[in-house]
Scaffold this motif. Structure first.
Motif, PDB file in Angstrom:
ATOM      1  N   GLU A  16      -8.209  10.694  64.104  1.00 32.13           N
ATOM      2  CA  GLU A  16      -7.732  11.786  63.254  1.00 32.13           C
ATOM      3  C   GLU A  16      -6.903  12.779  64.051  1.00 32.13           C
ATOM      4  OE1 GLU A  16     -11.191  13.370  61.385  1.00 32.13           O
ATOM      5  OE2 GLU A  16     -11.417  11.692  59.972  1.00 32.13           O
ATOM      6  N   GLN A  17      -7.315  13.059  65.296  1.00 34.54           N
ATOM      7  CA  GLN A  17      -6.554  13.976  66.148  1.00 34.54           C
ATOM      8  C   GLN A  17      -5.196  13.377  66.501  1.00 34.54           C
ATOM      9  OE1 GLN A  17      -7.055  17.078  66.999  1.00 34.54           O
ATOM     10  NE2 GLN A  17      -5.207  17.133  68.284  1.00 34.54           N
ATOM     11  N   ARG A  18      -5.193  12.076  66.833  1.00 37.25           N
ATOM     12  CA  ARG A  18      -3.923  11.408  67.176  1.00 37.25           C
ATOM     13  C   ARG A  18      -2.996  11.361  65.965  1.00 37.25           C
ATOM     14  NH1 ARG A  18      -5.801  12.461  71.280  1.00 37.25           N
ATOM     15  NH2 ARG A  18      -6.172  11.123  73.109  1.00 37.25           N
ATOM     16  N   LEU A  19      -3.558  11.110  64.788  1.00 37.71           N
ATOM     17  CA  LEU A  19      -2.731  11.089  63.572  1.00 37.71           C
ATOM     18  C   LEU A  19      -2.128  12.454  63.297  1.00 37.71           C
ATOM     19  CD1 LEU A  19      -4.887   8.853  61.179  1.00 37.71           C
ATOM     20  CD2 LEU A  19      -2.597   8.346  62.043  1.00 37.71           C
ATOM     21  N   LYS A  20      -2.885  13.481  63.574  1.00 39.84           N
ATOM     22  CA  LYS A  20      -2.384  14.847  63.390  1.00 39.84           C
ATOM     23  C   LYS A  20      -1.193  15.094  64.325  1.00 39.84           C
ATOM     24  CE  LYS A  20      -3.945  19.676  63.464  1.00 39.84           C
ATOM     25  NZ  LYS A  20      -5.101  20.572  63.733  1.00 39.84           N
ATOM     26  N   GLU A  21      -1.336  14.642  65.577  1.00 38.11           N
ATOM     27  CA  GLU A  21      -0.260  14.836  66.559  1.00 38.11           C
ATOM     28  C   GLU A  21       0.977  14.020  66.197  1.00 38.11           C
ATOM     29  OE1 GLU A  21      -2.133  13.615  70.152  1.00 38.11           O
ATOM     30  OE2 GLU A  21      -3.484  15.339  70.270  1.00 38.11           O
ATOM     31  N   VAL A  22       0.771  12.754  65.822  1.00 39.30           N
ATOM     32  CA  VAL A  22       1.906  11.896  65.539  1.00 39.30           C
ATOM     33  C   VAL A  22       2.608  12.312  64.249  1.00 39.30           C
ATOM     34  CG1 VAL A  22       0.841  10.045  64.159  1.00 39.30           C
ATOM     35  CG2 VAL A  22       2.597   9.474  65.818  1.00 39.30           C
ATOM     36  N   ASN A  23       1.871  12.814  63.267  1.00 35.99           N
ATOM     37  CA  ASN A  23       2.497  13.317  62.036  1.00 35.99           C
ATOM     38  C   ASN A  23       3.382  14.521  62.315  1.00 35.99           C
ATOM     39  OD1 ASN A  23       1.594  11.480  60.090  1.00 35.99           O
ATOM     40  ND2 ASN A  23      -0.390  12.508  59.879  1.00 35.99           N
ATOM     41  N   ALA A  24       2.928  15.369  63.226  1.00 33.35           N
ATOM     42  CA  ALA A  24       3.724  16.535  63.612  1.00 33.35           C
ATOM     43  C   ALA A  24       5.028  16.086  64.278  1.00 33.35           C
ATOM     44  CB  ALA A  24       2.919  17.430  64.554  1.00 33.35           C
ATOM     45  N   LYS A  25       4.937  15.070  65.131  1.00 36.56           N
ATOM     46  CA  LYS A  25       6.134  14.559  65.814  1.00 36.56           C
ATOM     47  C   LYS A  25       7.080  13.905  64.822  1.00 36.56           C
ATOM     48  CE  LYS A  25       7.481  11.851  69.854  1.00 36.56           C
ATOM     49  NZ  LYS A  25       8.088  12.985  70.570  1.00 36.56           N
ATOM     50  N   LEU A  26       6.517  13.145  63.863  1.00 35.51           N
ATOM     51  CA  LEU A  26       7.360  12.508  62.851  1.00 35.51           C
ATOM     52  C   LEU A  26       8.094  13.539  62.005  1.00 35.51           C
ATOM     53  CD1 LEU A  26       5.022   9.611  61.629  1.00 35.51           C
ATOM     54  CD2 LEU A  26       7.223   9.350  62.785  1.00 35.51           C
ATOM     55  N   SER A  27       7.391  14.619  61.707  1.00 37.67           N
ATOM     56  CA  SER A  27       8.004  15.682  60.918  1.00 37.67           C
ATOM     57  C   SER A  27       9.192  16.293  61.660  1.00 37.67           C
ATOM     58  CB  SER A  27       6.958  16.763  60.618  1.00 37.67           C
ATOM     59  OG  SER A  27       7.526  17.815  59.882  1.00 37.67           O
ATOM     60  N   THR A  28       9.031  16.480  62.952  1.00 33.05           N
ATOM     61  CA  THR A  28      10.112  17.052  63.765  1.00 33.05           C
ATOM     62  C   THR A  28      11.278  16.079  63.884  1.00 33.05           C
ATOM     63  OG1 THR A  28       8.508  18.326  65.050  1.00 33.05           O
ATOM     64  CG2 THR A  28      10.683  18.011  66.020  1.00 33.05           C
ATOM     65  N   LEU A  29      10.978  14.819  64.190  1.00 34.36           N
ATOM     66  CA  LEU A  29      12.044  13.816  64.357  1.00 34.36           C
ATOM     67  C   LEU A  29      12.760  13.525  63.046  1.00 34.36           C
ATOM     68  CD1 LEU A  29      10.160  11.260  66.653  1.00 34.36           C
ATOM     69  CD2 LEU A  29      12.021  12.776  67.330  1.00 34.36           C
ATOM     70  N   GLY A  30      12.010  13.548  61.935  1.00 27.90           N
ATOM     71  CA  GLY A  30      12.591  13.226  60.639  1.00 27.90           C
ATOM     72  C   GLY A  30      13.631  14.225  60.168  1.00 27.90           C
ATOM     73  N   LYS A  31      13.569  15.425  60.691  1.00 28.92           N
ATOM     74  CA  LYS A  31      14.538  16.454  60.294  1.00 28.92           C
ATOM     75  C   LYS A  31      15.928  16.099  60.799  1.00 28.92           C
ATOM     76  CE  LYS A  31      11.128  20.193  60.160  1.00 28.92           C
ATOM     77  NZ  LYS A  31      10.656  21.459  60.781  1.00 28.92           N
ATOM     78  N   SER A  36      16.904  12.575  62.105  1.00 25.76           N
ATOM     79  CA  SER A  36      17.220  11.273  61.528  1.00 25.76           C
ATOM     80  C   SER A  36      16.029  10.347  61.667  1.00 25.76           C
ATOM     81  CB  SER A  36      18.433  10.649  62.228  1.00 25.76           C
ATOM     82  OG  SER A  36      18.656   9.341  61.730  1.00 25.76           O
ATOM     83  N   LYS A  37      15.773   9.599  60.618  1.00 27.88           N
ATOM     84  CA  LYS A  37      14.675   8.636  60.670  1.00 27.88           C
ATOM     85  C   LYS A  37      15.126   7.294  61.251  1.00 27.88           C
ATOM     86  CE  LYS A  37      11.835  10.416  56.887  1.00 27.88           C
ATOM     87  NZ  LYS A  37      11.151  10.084  55.622  1.00 27.88           N
ATOM     88  N   GLU A  38      16.436   7.062  61.218  1.00 28.08           N
ATOM     89  CA  GLU A  38      16.950   5.775  61.680  1.00 28.08           C
ATOM     90  C   GLU A  38      17.242   5.814  63.174  1.00 28.08           C
ATOM     91  OE1 GLU A  38      20.199   4.619  59.217  1.00 28.08           O
ATOM     92  OE2 GLU A  38      19.072   4.898  57.370  1.00 28.08           O
ATOM     93  N   THR A  39      16.204   6.157  63.935  1.00 30.11           N
ATOM     94  CA  THR A  39      16.314   6.160  65.394  1.00 30.11           C
ATOM     95  C   THR A  39      15.155   5.365  65.977  1.00 30.11           C
ATOM     96  OG1 THR A  39      14.984   8.167  65.658  1.00 30.11           O
ATOM     97  CG2 THR A  39      17.363   8.460  65.368  1.00 30.11           C
ATOM     98  N   GLU A  40      15.379   4.861  67.183  1.00 32.01           N
ATOM     99  CA  GLU A  40      14.351   4.073  67.859  1.00 32.01           C
ATOM    100  C   GLU A  40      13.098   4.906  68.084  1.00 32.01           C
ATOM    101  OE1 GLU A  40      13.174   0.440  69.067  1.00 32.01           O
ATOM    102  OE2 GLU A  40      15.332   0.784  68.829  1.00 32.01           O
ATOM    103  N   GLU A  41      13.301   6.168  68.443  1.00 30.85           N
ATOM    104  CA  GLU A  41      12.159   7.035  68.734  1.00 30.85           C
ATOM    105  C   GLU A  41      11.313   7.283  67.488  1.00 30.85           C
ATOM    106  OE1 GLU A  41      11.096  11.309  70.918  1.00 30.85           O
ATOM    107  OE2 GLU A  41      13.184  10.792  70.448  1.00 30.85           O
ATOM    108  N   TYR A  42      11.979   7.527  66.355  1.00 31.36           N
ATOM    109  CA  TYR A  42      11.236   7.763  65.113  1.00 31.36           C
ATOM    110  C   TYR A  42      10.442   6.518  64.714  1.00 31.36           C
ATOM    111  CZ  TYR A  42      10.108   9.105  60.337  1.00 31.36           C
ATOM    112  OH  TYR A  42       9.415   9.407  59.174  1.00 31.36           O
ATOM    113  N   ILE A  43      11.095   5.345  64.824  1.00 26.77           N
ATOM    114  CA  ILE A  43      10.416   4.097  64.450  1.00 26.77           C
ATOM    115  C   ILE A  43       9.249   3.815  65.386  1.00 26.77           C
ATOM    116  CG2 ILE A  43      10.709   1.596  64.223  1.00 26.77           C
ATOM    117  CD1 ILE A  43      13.633   2.176  63.409  1.00 26.77           C
TER     118      ILE A  43
END
Length: 485
Positions: free
Chosen positions: A54-69, A71-78
């Motif tokens: 749950e802690q890791r999901l919280k961290e990764v969701n925060a990172k996805l939110s930042t990266l998604g702003k 572009s989602k079509e990047t290697e890092e986001y995927i």
């Protein structure tokens, strides 16, 4: 001054090295190390593992939110999304375990409940029988007690004359003998009556005690039965909640997986270089690899059997000439093929599986679970055997709806030449559009065996190439680069 120059030179080298490492190490690896599970993860309880996930999901969701702003079509986001999918998969595994535990608990509780009911029924029968037995014992005791009471009452009425007095008052010896016999018989009767009374009294006490114990056990079992029923009802409710929660998490997992696959396909289309979709079910992979390992094992056993030294009996013939002379015996040479270590002529030397594409477009271990190398190429490109050998697998992997899965149309070759260490080597060719060889066929190095495609778990047309040695096990996949020209 010299020391100052030396310091700046060393610092320059260190800074250059840091920049080089940052450039070379994939961002996904850096991110993975930052979000890896703790070292003691495997030793944690399921509740503790759940908290970590749950802690890791919280961290990764925060990172996805930042990266998604951006572009989602990047290697890092995927890569980040795939990491989230991995956490979700582990979370599902934990939930599966909870459901399994709950089902096992329900099964055990039902068994306890049924056993308890059976024991209660048996106890009631035993109590009924003991009650009847106790009544019979009570009646016998009452009769003996009444008889003994009458005897004691008679003795009391007759006075307190002692045995000595009865003997001293005899008028003659005949009376003396008569009284002695009477005292003896009376004493024996009284003694037997008293012993009988004691035995029946003890039997009555034992019967009542046993009856009480059975009643106490019955009461306890009935209490346990009620508690078991309550626990069973509660566990069934918990299981229903767990199953609903699992269904929702499964939907979330599938949604994230679908997004990752779609984004990866778009990214690979932009780059023009294709590979595999990265999220596959482990159970499916295990089943496929078990088939490959079994086929490889059969080949090894077959080879070991064929290379066992055997003796071929020489065949001798004698020819008689017209003049009576005979030719010298002629011997037919042995057809035995001796076992020998690999030499330059029979040592494995792989060629590229796609002659038109010798550049690796997705390397071994470029992402977690990538156990081969990929050669992006146009559909229906020529795919050849990297070395001579026997085709041990040539098949299509399909889903129930007819679509291709995993390796799609794939081929595995067991090579008749060994590597420099004398190990067996197996190569795999996946995602083909067409297979041109069948299981059991012998193929030569460079012979076309398939046409490339994008069947199965693929983002686009390419050839996925694996090297497995010394067995066909998944764990024995090695980097193909050192084996290629």
């Amino acid at each position: 001054m010299k020391q100052s120059k030396l310091f700046f030179r060393v610092m320059s080298v260190l800074l250059t090295l840091c920049l080089f490492i940052t450039a070379v190490v994939p961002q996904s690896v850096i991110m993975a190390s930052a979000n890896a599970y703790p070292d003691n993860y495997d030793n944690l309880t399921n509740e503790q593992k759940q908290a970590v996930i749950e802690q890791r999901l919280k961290e990764v969701n925060a990172k996805l939110s930042t990266l998604g702003k951006e572009s989602k079509e990047t290697e890092e986001y995927i890569d980040t999304l795939d990491q989230k999918i991995g956490y979700l998969q582990n979370q599902l595994n934990l939930d599966k375990q909870k459901i399994t535990d709950s089902n096992n608990k329900i099964t055990n509780l039902k068994q306890v409940y049924e056993n308890n009911k059976t024991e209660i029924a048996n106890l009631k029968v035993e109590i009924e029988e003991l009650s009847k037995e106790s009544v019979v014992i009570q009646k016998k005791f009452d009769v003996s007690y009444s008889e003994y009471s009458e005897r004691a009452k008679a003795m009391y009425i007759s006075g307190n004359m002692t045995v000595l007095e009865m003997l001293l008052t005899c008028d003659d010896i005949s009376t003396l003998f008569t009284r002695l016999e009477m005292i003896k018989r009376v004493s024996k009767y009284d003694k037997e009556l008293l012993n009988s009374l004691k035995e029946e009294g003890q039997r009555l006490l034992d019967s009542r005690e046993k009856l009480q114990q059975k009643n106490d056990k019955l009461e306890q079992d009935q209490t346990v039965l009620i508690e078991t029923q309550e626990t069973l009802t509660q566990t069934v409710k918990e299981l229903e909640t767990q199953q609903l929660d699992f269904t929702q998490k499964q939907k979330d997992y599938e949604t994230e997986k679908k997004e990752s696959d779609e984004l990866l396909v778009k990214l690979h289309q932009q780059k023009g270089e294709y590979s595999e979709l990265r999220n596959q079910e482990q159970a499916e992979l295990d089943a496929i690899n078990a088939d490959i390992a079994a086929a490889a094992d059969r080949y090894i056993k077959e080879q070991e059997k064929n290379t066992t030294t055997t003796t071929t009996t020489k065949k001798t013939t004698t020819t008689t000439k017209p003049n009576g002379d005979t030719d010298k015996p002629t011997s037919k040479p042995s057809t035995q093929k001796p076992t020998e270590k690999p030499t330059s002529s029979n040592r494995l030397s792989l060629t590229y599986p796609v002659p038109s594409q010798t550049r690796i477009t997705c390397d071994y271990g470029e992402y977690k679970g990538h156990t081969g190398v990929d050669f992006s190429c146009a559909s229906n490109s020529k795919v050849v055997a990297a070395e001579s050998g026997k085709v041990i697998i040539s098949t299509d992997l399909k889903n129930s709806d007819g679509s291709y899965r995993s390796y799609g149309r794939y081929i595995v070759i067991a090579h008749d030449k060994k590597d420099a260490k004398g190990n067996y080597v197996f190569t795999l060719y996946a995602h083909n559009s067409q297979r041109l060889v069948s299981e059991g066929d012998y193929v030569k190095k460079g012979q076309q065996i398939a046409k490339s495609g994008s069947t199965g778990n693929s983002t686009g047309p390419h050839c996925h190439f694996e090297v497995r040695t010394p067995t066909g096990l998944y764990e024995d996949c090695v980097n193909p680069r050192p084996y290629l020209p």
